[in-house]
Design a protein around this motif. Structure first.
Motif, short mmCIF file in Angstrom:
data_model
loop_
_atom_site.label_atom_id
_atom_site.label_comp_id
_atom_site.label_asym_id
_atom_site.label_seq_id
_atom_site.Cartn_x
_atom_site.Cartn_y
_atom_site.Cartn_z
N LYS A 46 -10.69 3.03 -37.29
CA LYS A 46 -12.07 2.63 -37.56
C LYS A 46 -12.52 3.01 -38.97
O LYS A 46 -13.69 2.81 -39.33
N TYR A 49 -14.82 0.93 -41.15
CA TYR A 49 -16.20 0.81 -40.68
C TYR A 49 -16.97 2.14 -40.77
O TYR A 49 -18.16 2.14 -41.04
N TYR A 50 -16.26 3.24 -40.53
CA TYR A 50 -16.92 4.54 -40.43
C TYR A 50 -16.76 5.40 -41.68
O TYR A 50 -17.39 6.45 -41.77
N GLU A 211 -21.27 -0.35 -32.29
CA GLU A 211 -20.09 -1.09 -32.75
C GLU A 211 -19.69 -2.17 -31.76
O GLU A 211 -19.24 -3.26 -32.15
N LEU A 216 -18.25 -6.37 -36.53
CA LEU A 216 -17.99 -5.79 -37.84
C LEU A 216 -16.82 -6.48 -38.54
O LEU A 216 -16.79 -6.57 -39.77
N PRO A 227 -21.74 1.36 -39.73
CA PRO A 227 -21.88 2.64 -39.01
C PRO A 227 -22.07 3.82 -39.95
O PRO A 227 -22.87 4.72 -39.67
#
Length: 254
Positions: A46, A49-50, A211, A216, A227
């Motif tokens: 992830k 995204y994170y 999420e 995403l 995020p």
């Protein structure tokens, strides 16, 4: 003892001494390095995204419960560091700061968290388009609130969705924070393990729910980091609302 994890997506060549510990994420994660987001209970996949939060998730799930409750644990970035009252643009300047002494002094007194000094968002050249967009006059010397600043670079509906998924006891406070114009940015904080565990127990379940509700994968690389961007605002709300933070300078290393 104090541990400050330097979260980085590329190899750190500088020879850092305690309390600094490199933590590698994303493509830089190396199974041979002591700390990386590829091992143990992780969300390595992830990372697009994170961002830096994959390192913080790993610390939460694999380390915090084992730490001395009196130890201070913190996070910075490979380019951004807590510099307290000694702003600098050089790594050598960061390494000259006695972080142990600064942190212990602040967290042994009235403060229980160290955060980045709050920022204001000036309107600058955006003032005319914003006055049209929000149907109100915003003068060039005014400031954006956090919601308006978010909407300059992201979709309004995404933030509204995230807020709607928050636990009810945080929604009103977080909305109030978004309507203010002060932000402690960068997902950087230093605190005792219990304080961080309590925060992460709220943050990550919420972000995982968000999420699942949003595509995403269909966004640009920048927008896919939602995020991380939303967490940045939530951290500013949470630690300023429920704790007594010391707000200190952050230095960007060029």
């Amino acid at each position: 003892m104090t541990k400050i994890f330097i979260i980085s997506h590329k190899k750190i060549i500088e020879n850092f001494k305690p309390p600094f510990i490199p933590f590698y994420v994303g493509k830089a994660a190396d199974d041979n390095s002591e700390f990386n987001d590829r091992t143990g209970d992780s969300i390595h996949d992830k990372n697009p995204y994170y961002s830096e939060l994959t390192a913080q998730y790993w610390i939460w799930r694999n380390l915090l419960i084992k730490e001395d409750p009196n130890e201070n644990i913190g996070f910075c970035h490979y380019r951004r560091y807590f510099s307290f009252d000694s702003p600098t643009q050089e790594i050598s300047g960061i390494q000259k700061i006695n972080h142990m002494e600064k942190i212990n002094t602040l967290l042994s007194g009235e403060y229980d968290v160290i955060l980045a000094k709050q920022e204001l968002f000036p309107v600058k050249r955006h003032w005319f388009s914003l006055s049209m967009r929000f149907n109100k006059l915003i003068l060039p010397w005014s400031y954006l609130n956090l919601r308006e600043q978010f909407e300059l670079n992201h979709e309004k509906i995404d933030l509204e969705l995230a807020v709607s998924l928050l636990p009810k006891d945080h929604q009103i406070g977080f909305i109030k924070h978004l309507n203010s114009n002060k932000l402690s940015p960068y997902n950087m904080y230093i605190a005792k393990p219990t304080i961080l565990i309590n925060y992460f127990n709220i943050l990550f379940p919420w972000l995982f729910t968000f999420e699942k509700k949003i595509a995403l994968e269909g966004k640009t690389a920048y927008q896919a980091r939602l995020p991380g961007f939303i967490a940045e605002r939530f951290a500013s709300y949470y630690f300023n609302e429920f704790h007594n933070p010391a707000l200190v300078n952050i230095s960007l290393i060029k």
